[in-house]
Write an enzyme that holds these catalytic residues in place. Structure first.
Site, PDB file in Angstrom:
ATOM      1  N   GLU A   1      -7.706  -1.279  -0.193  1.00  0.00           N
ATOM      2  CA  GLU A   1      -7.398  -2.903  -1.021  1.00  0.00           C
ATOM      3  C   GLU A   1      -8.397  -3.992  -0.358  1.00  0.00           C
ATOM      4  OE1 GLU A   1      -3.184  -2.919  -1.391  1.00  0.00           O
ATOM      5  OE2 GLU A   1      -3.312  -5.186  -2.127  1.00  0.00           O
TER       6      GLU A   1
ATOM      7  N   HIS B   1       3.353  -7.626  -9.593  1.00  0.00           N
ATOM      8  CA  HIS B   1       4.048  -6.492 -10.690  1.00  0.00           C
ATOM      9  C   HIS B   1       5.006  -6.869 -11.214  1.00  0.00           C
ATOM     10  CE1 HIS B   1       6.311  -2.049 -10.908  1.00  0.00           C
ATOM     11  NE2 HIS B   1       4.619  -2.022 -10.349  1.00  0.00           N
TER      12      HIS B   1
ATOM     13  N   HIS C   1       2.068  -7.699  -5.824  1.00  0.00           N
ATOM     14  CA  HIS C   1       1.917  -6.108  -5.740  1.00  0.00           C
ATOM     15  C   HIS C   1       0.353  -6.445  -5.256  1.00  0.00           C
ATOM     16  CE1 HIS C   1       3.436  -2.345  -5.835  1.00  0.00           C
ATOM     17  NE2 HIS C   1       2.509  -2.326  -7.261  1.00  0.00           N
TER      18      HIS C   1
ATOM     19  N   GLY D   1      -3.570   2.246   6.435  1.00  0.00           N
ATOM     20  CA  GLY D   1      -3.276   2.362   5.418  1.00  0.00           C
ATOM     21  C   GLY D   1      -3.846   3.872   5.011  1.00  0.00           C
TER      22      GLY D   1
ATOM     23  N   GLU E   1       1.935   6.415 -16.569  1.00  0.00           N
ATOM     24  CA  GLU E   1       2.186   5.606 -16.098  1.00  0.00           C
ATOM     25  C   GLU E   1       1.443   4.630 -16.927  1.00  0.00           C
ATOM     26  OE1 GLU E   1       1.405   4.477 -11.614  1.00  0.00           O
ATOM     27  OE2 GLU E   1       2.807   6.109 -11.606  1.00  0.00           O
TER      28      GLU E   1
ATOM     29  N   ARG F   1      -0.512  -4.489 -16.769  1.00  0.00           N
ATOM     30  CA  ARG F   1       0.695  -4.654 -16.106  1.00  0.00           C
ATOM     31  C   ARG F   1       0.468  -6.764 -16.912  1.00  0.00           C
ATOM     32  NH1 ARG F   1       0.457  -1.588 -10.168  1.00  0.00           N
ATOM     33  NH2 ARG F   1       1.589  -0.093 -10.726  1.00  0.00           N
TER      34      ARG F   1
ATOM     35  N   ARG G   1      -6.356  -4.099 -12.177  1.00  0.00           N
ATOM     36  CA  ARG G   1      -6.033  -2.844 -11.774  1.00  0.00           C
ATOM     37  C   ARG G   1      -4.680  -1.933 -12.118  1.00  0.00           C
ATOM     38  NH1 ARG G   1      -2.366   0.428  -7.316  1.00  0.00           N
ATOM     39  NH2 ARG G   1      -0.697  -1.793  -8.515  1.00  0.00           N
TER      40      ARG G   1
ATOM     41  N   SER H   1       0.866  -0.757   2.921  1.00  0.00           N
ATOM     42  CA  SER H   1       1.320  -0.817   1.304  1.00  0.00           C
ATOM     43  C   SER H   1       1.100   0.513   0.860  1.00  0.00           C
ATOM     44  CB  SER H   1      -0.063  -1.696   0.691  1.00  0.00           C
ATOM     45  OG  SER H   1       0.752  -2.792   0.927  1.00  0.00           O
ATOM     46  N   SER H   2       0.100   1.551   1.855  1.00  0.00           N
ATOM     47  CA  SER H   2       0.331   3.096   1.492  1.00  0.00           C
ATOM     48  C   SER H   2       1.303   3.486   1.653  1.00  0.00           C
ATOM     49  CB  SER H   2      -0.801   3.791   2.322  1.00  0.00           C
ATOM     50  OG  SER H   2      -2.467   2.661   2.528  1.00  0.00           O
ATOM     51  N   ALA H   3       2.237   3.750   2.886  1.00  0.00           N
ATOM     52  CA  ALA H   3       3.565   4.601   3.030  1.00  0.00           C
ATOM     53  C   ALA H   3       4.397   3.856   1.367  1.00  0.00           C
ATOM     54  CB  ALA H   3       3.877   4.220   3.855  1.00  0.00           C
ATOM     55  N   TRP H   4       4.017   2.688   1.446  1.00  0.00           N
ATOM     56  CA  TRP H   4       4.864   2.530   0.181  1.00  0.00           C
ATOM     57  C   TRP H   4       5.319   2.751  -1.200  1.00  0.00           C
ATOM     58  CZ3 TRP H   4       6.513  -3.198   2.286  1.00  0.00           C
ATOM     59  CH2 TRP H   4       6.861  -3.595   3.945  1.00  0.00           C
TER      60      TRP H   4
HETATM   61  C1  LIG Z   1       5.309  -0.902  -3.001  1.00  0.00           C
HETATM   62  C2  LIG Z   1       4.277  -0.950  -3.399  1.00  0.00           C
HETATM   63  C3  LIG Z   1       3.918   0.135  -3.986  1.00  0.00           C
HETATM   64  C4  LIG Z   1       3.034   0.806  -4.102  1.00  0.00           C
HETATM   65  N1  LIG Z   1       2.668   2.003  -5.528  1.00  0.00           N
HETATM   66  C5  LIG Z   1       1.687   2.052  -5.669  1.00  0.00           C
HETATM   67  C6  LIG Z   1       1.071   3.995  -5.973  1.00  0.00           C
HETATM   68  O1  LIG Z   1       1.967   4.609  -6.630  1.00  0.00           O
HETATM   69  N2  LIG Z   1      -0.509   3.620  -6.849  1.00  0.00           N
HETATM   70  C7  LIG Z   1      -0.767   2.921  -6.177  1.00  0.00           C
HETATM   71  O2  LIG Z   1      -2.243   4.053  -6.462  1.00  0.00           O
HETATM   72  N3  LIG Z   1      -1.036   2.367  -5.569  1.00  0.00           N
HETATM   73  C8  LIG Z   1       0.154   1.403  -5.611  1.00  0.00           C
HETATM   74  N4  LIG Z   1       0.545   0.982  -4.722  1.00  0.00           N
HETATM   75  C9  LIG Z   1      -0.982   0.027  -4.060  1.00  0.00           C
HETATM   76  C10 LIG Z   1      -1.148   1.238  -3.364  1.00  0.00           C
HETATM   77  O3  LIG Z   1      -0.524   1.371  -1.968  1.00  0.00           O
HETATM   78  C11 LIG Z   1      -2.088   0.017  -2.274  1.00  0.00           C
HETATM   79  O4  LIG Z   1      -3.459  -1.127  -2.596  1.00  0.00           O
HETATM   80  C12 LIG Z   1      -3.070   0.911  -1.037  1.00  0.00           C
HETATM   81  O5  LIG Z   1      -2.517   1.894  -0.298  1.00  0.00           O
HETATM   82  C13 LIG Z   1      -3.839   0.347   0.023  1.00  0.00           C
HETATM   83  O6  LIG Z   1      -4.185   0.707   0.771  1.00  0.00           O
HETATM   84  P1  LIG Z   1      -5.328   0.279   2.229  1.00  0.00           P
HETATM   85  O7  LIG Z   1      -5.285   1.490   3.138  1.00  0.00           O
HETATM   86  O8  LIG Z   1      -6.472  -0.254   1.653  1.00  0.00           O
HETATM   87  O9  LIG Z   1      -4.296  -0.626   2.959  1.00  0.00           O
HETATM   88  P2  LIG Z   1      -3.212  -0.466   3.683  1.00  0.00           P
HETATM   89  O10 LIG Z   1      -2.017   0.544   3.113  1.00  0.00           O
HETATM   90  O11 LIG Z   1      -1.523  -2.191   3.174  1.00  0.00           O
HETATM   91  O12 LIG Z   1      -2.733  -1.014   5.258  1.00  0.00           O
HETATM   92  C14 LIG Z   1      -3.148  -1.842   5.794  1.00  0.00           C
HETATM   93  C15 LIG Z   1      -3.138  -1.811   7.514  1.00  0.00           C
HETATM   94  O13 LIG Z   1      -4.566  -3.104   7.298  1.00  0.00           O
HETATM   95  C16 LIG Z   1      -3.465  -3.304   8.765  1.00  0.00           C
HETATM   96  N5  LIG Z   1      -4.178  -4.161   9.201  1.00  0.00           N
HETATM   97  C17 LIG Z   1      -3.399  -6.108   8.565  1.00  0.00           C
HETATM   98  N6  LIG Z   1      -4.257  -6.411   8.479  1.00  0.00           N
HETATM   99  C18 LIG Z   1      -4.221  -5.526  10.314  1.00  0.00           C
HETATM  100  C19 LIG Z   1      -5.141  -6.658  11.771  1.00  0.00           C
HETATM  101  N7  LIG Z   1      -6.155  -8.138  11.408  1.00  0.00           N
HETATM  102  N8  LIG Z   1      -5.621  -6.019  12.840  1.00  0.00           N
HETATM  103  C20 LIG Z   1      -5.063  -4.678  12.789  1.00  0.00           C
HETATM  104  N9  LIG Z   1      -4.598  -3.831  11.506  1.00  0.00           N
HETATM  105  C21 LIG Z   1      -4.491  -4.643  10.830  1.00  0.00           C
HETATM  106  C22 LIG Z   1      -2.078  -3.090   8.576  1.00  0.00           C
HETATM  107  O14 LIG Z   1      -0.787  -3.202   9.192  1.00  0.00           O
HETATM  108  C23 LIG Z   1      -2.431  -1.234   7.667  1.00  0.00           C
HETATM  109  O15 LIG Z   1      -2.007  -0.551   8.498  1.00  0.00           O
HETATM  110  C24 LIG Z   1       1.659  -0.050  -3.955  1.00  0.00           C
HETATM  111  C25 LIG Z   1       1.826  -1.031  -3.325  1.00  0.00           C
HETATM  112  C26 LIG Z   1       2.917  -1.557  -2.871  1.00  0.00           C
HETATM  113  C27 LIG Z   1       2.803  -2.074  -1.885  1.00  0.00           C
END
Ligand SMILES: Cc1cc2nc3c(=O)[nH]c(=O)nc-3n(C[C@H](O)[C@H](O)[C@H](O)COP(=O)(O)OP(=O)(O)OC[C@H]3O[C@@H](n4cnc5c(N)ncnc54)[C@H](O)[C@@H]3O)c2cc1C
Length: 510
Positions: free
Chosen positions: A354, A226, A330, A11, A111, A271, A365, A39-42
């Site tokens: 996260e 959410h 969420h 992410g 927001e 929220r 948050r 979640s990042s891509a979403w």
């Molecule tokens: C629908 C949606 C909309 C959102 N909109 C916003 C927004 O507009 N603004 C905002 O600030 N936040 C938003 N959030 C929250 C935000 O997207 C996330 O908190 C943030 O992207 C988390 O980033 P991350 O890199 O920590 O984790 P993630 O992006 O979730 O990435 C986690 C990674 O770890 C990998 N992984 C997990 N377990 C393992 C394992 N055991 N071995 C190998 N790989 C593993 C996953 O496959 C993924 O690649 C949103 C979340 C969602 C679901």
């Protein structure tokens, strides 16, 4: 295989850390494709940073502390939010292009619970996808990053209290990667709930890995729901971003009543407040809708193209009909307890994004602060890991027994979700929590396919049991008031299991 640094998760937190560590060699393990199942891509809304002419990090801090309901760590929050404008520049250096107005200034969205327009977005409501795509492009063209896709980290290997490597699995084949520096960037816990906006396979693997390795967890009870998931029977639940309310959309029930009208902040209240109000309406048997007809009308299509597509798929035209909504899990405010440099309590183990509990979010948050946190903590972890690498250059590590409880089966969450959805949702009580704990403990103790998600769920339940108050994302029907003192809880796996085992005979005989 020896590798100087291992990052788990692709992410935004993991991708930023890998890029910032270059040219130091990094192995990036991710359980799907690069940037996939994140979640990042979403993310739709965008990333919050005080870059507007009328804004300052201090104002963002004040909004963050207010939303956090007394539980933020002000020093940690200050450290992260003052770095937010630099985080935007970092993303731009790596090829991200944020949307701008006609005059060239950033297009900033408002927001919930932000006092200023400060949410930067890219490609409208495709912000997360646009940011991840740019970062993945950079990662793929960075020779120091070795990418291992479709590979899951299943256990951390610990030698004499220090991280020594990762036990990983690809297509049923297990292998070890030796390293004395591991960064967890595994994202959220949505896989533990029936209704969640997160990628369903992410159940808090980083929290599980860290806890099993002896790391302390913090704030685990604080799960954000959410308010406006699309009320359809889908998994993941499609999200109707807060930004729609930011543009003036209102919440109504099926009698046409605008039930948030009397609440401070209205539809843009924090929220937890909005989620509880919607939950209360639904508990009374009402349906709830988000109505953007008056404020946006057909302008909805251009401002929110992805949400328009989501609605149309469900047979709803958001310009002409109110959108049915319900709360959905969420975000997880809690996680692996880390310091200001993203270090966990285990030597050689860092956590960012996260899966980490930095103290920024407190009990709730603030919208769009999580992408900010993911970028800032990914970069902070990278800087600290690089400094540690300079102080102690990579050495060959003898990997010994990865420890007891080697995983043999692929984790499944099917038995955990009903327990969490029923007893650890928007509104909790001792009665429900005391039913959840023995059930989760039994799944953990059975050491089968449910054990890893059961561990994370059990931690949430035990922390929730200990917090006999209502604060932020943690609402107790039996303790509706806030206690005067705001205390963050921190615990390791042994203490969590002790609490669960001490409670379990009582709960069973009750
Ligand atoms: C629908 C949606 C909309 C959102 N909109 C916003 C927004 O507009 N603004 C905002 O600030 N936040 C938003 N959030 C929250 C935000 O997207 C996330 O908190 C943030 O992207 C988390 O980033 P991350 O890199 O920590 O984790 P993630 O992006 O979730 O990435 C986690 C990674 O770890 C990998 N992984 C997990 N377990 C393992 C394992 N055991 N071995 C190998 N790989 C593993 C996953 O496959 C993924 O690649 C949103 C979340 C969602 C679901």
């Amino acid at each position: 295989m020896n590798t100087p640094v291992i990052i788990i998760g692709s992410g935004i937190a993991g991708l930023v850390a890998a890029l910032e560590l270059a040219p130091l060699p990094v192995t990036l393990i991710t359980r799907a494709g690069a940037g996939e199942k994140t979640s990042s891509a979403w993310a739709q809304g965008g990333i919050a940073a005080a870059v507007g002419a009328d804004d300052t990090p201090q104002l963002q801090l004040e909004d963050t502390l207010r939303a956090g309901d007394g539980l933020c760590d002000p020093a940690a929050a200050t450290a992260i939010l003052t770095r937010a404008p630099a985080a935007i520049q970092l993303l731009e250096r790596h090829g991200v292009r944020f949307d701008r107005n006609g005059d060239g200034a950033y297009a900033l969205a408002l927001e919930a619970a932000h006092c200023r327009r400060r949410v930067l977005h890219a490609e409208g409501d495709r912000s997360g996808a646009a940011i991840v795509a740019a970062l993945v492009r950079q990662v793929l063209s960075t020779p120091s990053i070795r990418l291992m896709t479709n590979t899951s980290a299943r256990r951390l290997i610990v030698n004499e209290g220090r991280i020594a490597g990762v036990l990983a699995e690809k297509s049923g084949r297990f292998f070890t990667l030796a390293s004395d520096r591991v960064l967890l960037a595994t994202g959220g816990i949505g896989g533990l709930y029936a209704a969640s906006t997160n990628p369903p396979g992410n159940f808090g693997q980083g929290v599980m890995l860290a806890a099993r390795a002896g790391a302390r967890l913090a704030d685990m009870e604080f799960v954000q729901f959410h308010p406006t998931g699309l009320a359809v029977n889908a998994r993941p639940v499609p999200l109707i971003s807060e930004a729609v309310r930011g543009e003036g959309a209102v919440l109504i029930n099926d009698h046409g009543e605008r039930f948030m009208a009397g609440t401070k902040g209205g539809e843009l209240a924090p929220r937890d407040v909005v989620a509880r109000a919607i939950f209360a309406e639904i508990s009374r048997g009402n349906k709830v809708f988000l109505d953007a007809r008056a404020c946006l009308g057909t302008g909805f299509y251009a401002r929110f193209p992805a949400i328009t597509a989501i609605c149309r798929q469900a047979g709803i035209d958001p310009a002409h009909a109110p959108i049915p909504v319900a709360p959905a899990q969420h975000y997880h405010m809690g996680g692996i307890d880390v310091d200001d440099n993203a270090r966990s309590s285990v030597s050689g183990l860092w956590a960012a994004g996260e899966c980490a509990a930095t103290g920024l979010h407190g009990a709730n948050r603030l919208a769009s602060n999580s992408l900010t946190e993911a970028v800032v903590t990914g970069a902070l972890a990278a800087a600290d890991i690089a400094a540690a690498a300079e102080a102690a250059p990579a050495r060959a590590i003898a990997v010994t027994d990865p420890g007891r409880s080697l995983p043999s089966v692929t984790p499944t969450t099917g038995n955990i979700r009903p327990i969490m959805s029923r007893h650890l949702g928007v509104l909790r009580s001792a009665e429900g929590i005391h039913q959840a704990i023995p059930a989760l403990l039994a799944h953990y103790d059975a050491d089968g396919a449910d054990a890893d998600p059961a561990l994370v769920a059990l931690a949430i339940a035990v922390f929730a049991d200990l917090r006999d108050e209502t604060r932020g994302g943690h609402a107790r029907a039996d303790f509706p008031q806030k206690r005067p003192a705001a205390i963050r809880n921190r615990m390791g796996l042994d203490a969590i299991l002790d609490h669960a085992r001490n409670l379990t005979p009582l709960a069973r005989s009750a």
